[in-house]
Design a protein around this motif. Structure first.
Motif, PDB file in Angstrom:
ATOM      1  N   HIS A  25       0.856  -1.180   0.000  1.00  0.00           N
ATOM      2  CA  HIS A  25       0.000   0.000   0.000  1.00  0.00           C
ATOM      3  C   HIS A  25       0.893   1.231   0.000  1.00  0.00           C
ATOM      4  CE1 HIS A  25      -4.039  -1.669   0.391  1.00  0.00           C
ATOM      5  NE2 HIS A  25      -3.479  -2.639   1.090  1.00  0.00           N
ATOM      6  N   GLU A  26       0.345   2.341  -0.378  1.00  0.00           N
ATOM      7  CA  GLU A  26       1.107   3.584  -0.557  1.00  0.00           C
ATOM      8  C   GLU A  26       1.961   3.937   0.665  1.00  0.00           C
ATOM      9  OE1 GLU A  26       2.623   6.566  -2.773  1.00  0.00           O
ATOM     10  OE2 GLU A  26       1.274   4.999  -3.480  1.00  0.00           O
ATOM     11  N   ASP A  27       1.411   3.792   1.858  1.00  0.00           N
ATOM     12  CA  ASP A  27       2.166   4.192   3.053  1.00  0.00           C
ATOM     13  C   ASP A  27       3.302   3.227   3.417  1.00  0.00           C
ATOM     14  OD1 ASP A  27       0.213   2.317   3.772  1.00  0.00           O
ATOM     15  OD2 ASP A  27      -0.002   3.111   5.800  1.00  0.00           O
ATOM     16  N   TRP A  28       3.409   2.098   2.697  1.00  0.00           N
ATOM     17  CA  TRP A  28       4.497   1.157   2.928  1.00  0.00           C
ATOM     18  C   TRP A  28       5.302   0.903   1.658  1.00  0.00           C
ATOM     19  CZ3 TRP A  28       5.293  -3.032   6.843  1.00  0.00           C
ATOM     20  CH2 TRP A  28       4.764  -2.674   8.088  1.00  0.00           C
ATOM     21  N   LYS A  29       5.126   1.721   0.625  1.00  0.00           N
ATOM     22  CA  LYS A  29       5.707   1.414  -0.681  1.00  0.00           C
ATOM     23  C   LYS A  29       7.231   1.277  -0.673  1.00  0.00           C
ATOM     24  CE  LYS A  29       5.912   6.096  -2.480  1.00  0.00           C
ATOM     25  NZ  LYS A  29       5.422   7.024  -3.443  1.00  0.00           N
ATOM     26  N   GLU A  36      13.056   2.117   8.138  1.00  0.00           N
ATOM     27  CA  GLU A  36      13.052   3.161   9.160  1.00  0.00           C
ATOM     28  C   GLU A  36      12.035   4.261   8.866  1.00  0.00           C
ATOM     29  OE1 GLU A  36      16.013   4.232   6.015  1.00  0.00           O
ATOM     30  OE2 GLU A  36      15.646   2.428   7.177  1.00  0.00           O
ATOM     31  N   ASP A  37      11.509   4.303   7.644  1.00  0.00           N
ATOM     32  CA  ASP A  37      10.517   5.312   7.269  1.00  0.00           C
ATOM     33  C   ASP A  37       9.070   4.849   7.444  1.00  0.00           C
ATOM     34  OD1 ASP A  37      12.595   7.005   6.591  1.00  0.00           O
ATOM     35  OD2 ASP A  37      12.491   6.555   4.443  1.00  0.00           O
ATOM     36  N   GLY A  42       0.734   7.286  12.164  1.00  0.00           N
ATOM     37  CA  GLY A  42       1.350   8.578  11.856  1.00  0.00           C
ATOM     38  C   GLY A  42       2.658   8.837  12.568  1.00  0.00           C
ATOM     39  N   LYS A  43       3.170   7.841  13.264  1.00  0.00           N
ATOM     40  CA  LYS A  43       4.421   7.999  14.014  1.00  0.00           C
ATOM     41  C   LYS A  43       5.399   6.918  13.568  1.00  0.00           C
ATOM     42  CE  LYS A  43       2.235  10.197  17.840  1.00  0.00           C
ATOM     43  NZ  LYS A  43       1.582  10.082  19.079  1.00  0.00           N
ATOM     44  N   HIS A  76      13.162  -6.120  23.919  1.00  0.00           N
ATOM     45  CA  HIS A  76      13.476  -5.305  22.744  1.00  0.00           C
ATOM     46  C   HIS A  76      12.182  -4.679  22.209  1.00  0.00           C
ATOM     47  CE1 HIS A  76      16.667  -8.367  23.052  1.00  0.00           C
ATOM     48  NE2 HIS A  76      17.447  -7.369  22.691  1.00  0.00           N
ATOM     49  N   PRO A  77      11.574  -3.813  23.024  1.00  0.00           N
ATOM     50  CA  PRO A  77      10.247  -3.305  22.650  1.00  0.00           C
ATOM     51  C   PRO A  77      10.271  -2.372  21.440  1.00  0.00           C
ATOM     52  CG  PRO A  77      11.073  -2.121  24.560  1.00  0.00           C
ATOM     53  CD  PRO A  77      12.067  -3.213  24.261  1.00  0.00           C
ATOM     54  N   VAL A  78       9.189  -2.433  20.691  1.00  0.00           N
ATOM     55  CA  VAL A  78       8.964  -1.536  19.568  1.00  0.00           C
ATOM     56  C   VAL A  78       7.548  -0.994  19.732  1.00  0.00           C
ATOM     57  CG1 VAL A  78       8.657  -1.401  17.058  1.00  0.00           C
ATOM     58  CG2 VAL A  78      10.506  -2.777  18.007  1.00  0.00           C
ATOM     59  N   ASN A  79       7.438   0.326  19.706  1.00  0.00           N
ATOM     60  CA  ASN A  79       6.109   0.931  19.796  1.00  0.00           C
ATOM     61  C   ASN A  79       5.214   0.394  18.692  1.00  0.00           C
ATOM     62  OD1 ASN A  79       6.739   2.513  22.002  1.00  0.00           O
ATOM     63  ND2 ASN A  79       7.333   4.269  20.771  1.00  0.00           N
ATOM     64  N   TYR A  80       3.975   0.125  19.042  1.00  0.00           N
ATOM     65  CA  TYR A  80       2.934  -0.308  18.101  1.00  0.00           C
ATOM     66  C   TYR A  80       3.123  -1.729  17.582  1.00  0.00           C
ATOM     67  CZ  TYR A  80       2.883   4.749  18.189  1.00  0.00           C
ATOM     68  OH  TYR A  80       2.916   6.044  18.615  1.00  0.00           O
ATOM     69  N   LEU A  81       4.030  -2.484  18.157  1.00  0.00           N
ATOM     70  CA  LEU A  81       4.176  -3.893  17.805  1.00  0.00           C
ATOM     71  C   LEU A  81       3.490  -4.686  18.910  1.00  0.00           C
ATOM     72  CD1 LEU A  81       5.513  -5.838  15.711  1.00  0.00           C
ATOM     73  CD2 LEU A  81       7.299  -6.169  17.411  1.00  0.00           C
ATOM     74  N   GLY A  82       2.254  -5.106  18.645  1.00  0.00           N
ATOM     75  CA  GLY A  82       1.463  -5.796  19.643  1.00  0.00           C
ATOM     76  C   GLY A  82       1.778  -7.278  19.734  1.00  0.00           C
TER      77      GLY A  82
END
Length: 183
Positions: A25-29, A36-37, A42-43, A76-82
């Motif tokens: 999808h566009e936001d993951w192209k 890293e992008d 939105g974060k 090794h936490p990552v935000n938004y990785l549930g």
């Protein structure tokens, strides 16, 4: 990157189905070239560092128990990785030694065990998040889910073909959602 994009619905399924090929999808192209992008809500979705650490620890994670792997992800936490995404990554790292877990596959397994009819209500309890005191219960839930798959289909059959996981996901959509908070 592809495993997370698949689980998060960031792959254009219509392109795969019509034979056009793989496309995000566009936001993951540019996700593969520049992880890293990637953004989540939105974060920055800081998976690039996680992927590097996973590669460095690939053999350890491949052999780890569910408990050890979940503790590694917690360290090794990552935000938004549930939790569900961690278990999905564990599936791929362990070469399917642990199942892909989500609400639909879990509801399908529970429906089969109860001999429920489509459109009946099947309770689903969300998995605790990594910073929750109940996170220690995830290991047991994954192990029970794996045992249920083994009892119904044979776990080696599950590992040999993604068709069982796909069928569980589709079948799970036929049951009313009766979700409960994590426990």
């Amino acid at each position: 990157v592809r495993a997370l994009a698949w689980k998060m619905g960031k792959i254009k399924q219509d392109k795969l189905e019509d034979g056009s090929g793989f496309a995000y999808h566009e936001d993951w192209k540019n996700a593969e070239e520049n992880p890293e992008d990637i953004l989540r809500y939105g974060k920055p979705f800081e998976v690039s560092c996680l992927f590097d650490r996973m590669l460095e620890n690939k053999e350890i994670l491949k052999q780890a128990s569910v408990k050890e792997a979940l503790e590694w992800f917690q360290e090794h936490p990552v935000n938004y990785l549930g939790t569900v995404y961690m278990i999905t990554l564990l599936y791929f790292i362990s070469q399917a030694n642990y199942p892909i877990y989500d609400q639909f596959a879990k509801k399908a397994i529970d429906a089969i065990k109860r001999e429920a009819k489509p459109y009946e209500s099947i309770p689903y309890m969300t998995l605790p998040e990594k910073n929750s005191p109940q996170f220690c219960k995830v290991e047991k839930r994954v192990e029970e889910f794996k045992k249920d798959i083994d009892d119904i289909f044979g776990y080696e059959n599950y590992k040999a073909s993604r068709d069982i996981d796909r069928a569980l996901w589709v079948y799970g959509h036929l049951f009313k959602d009766k979700s409960k908070s994590a426990c």
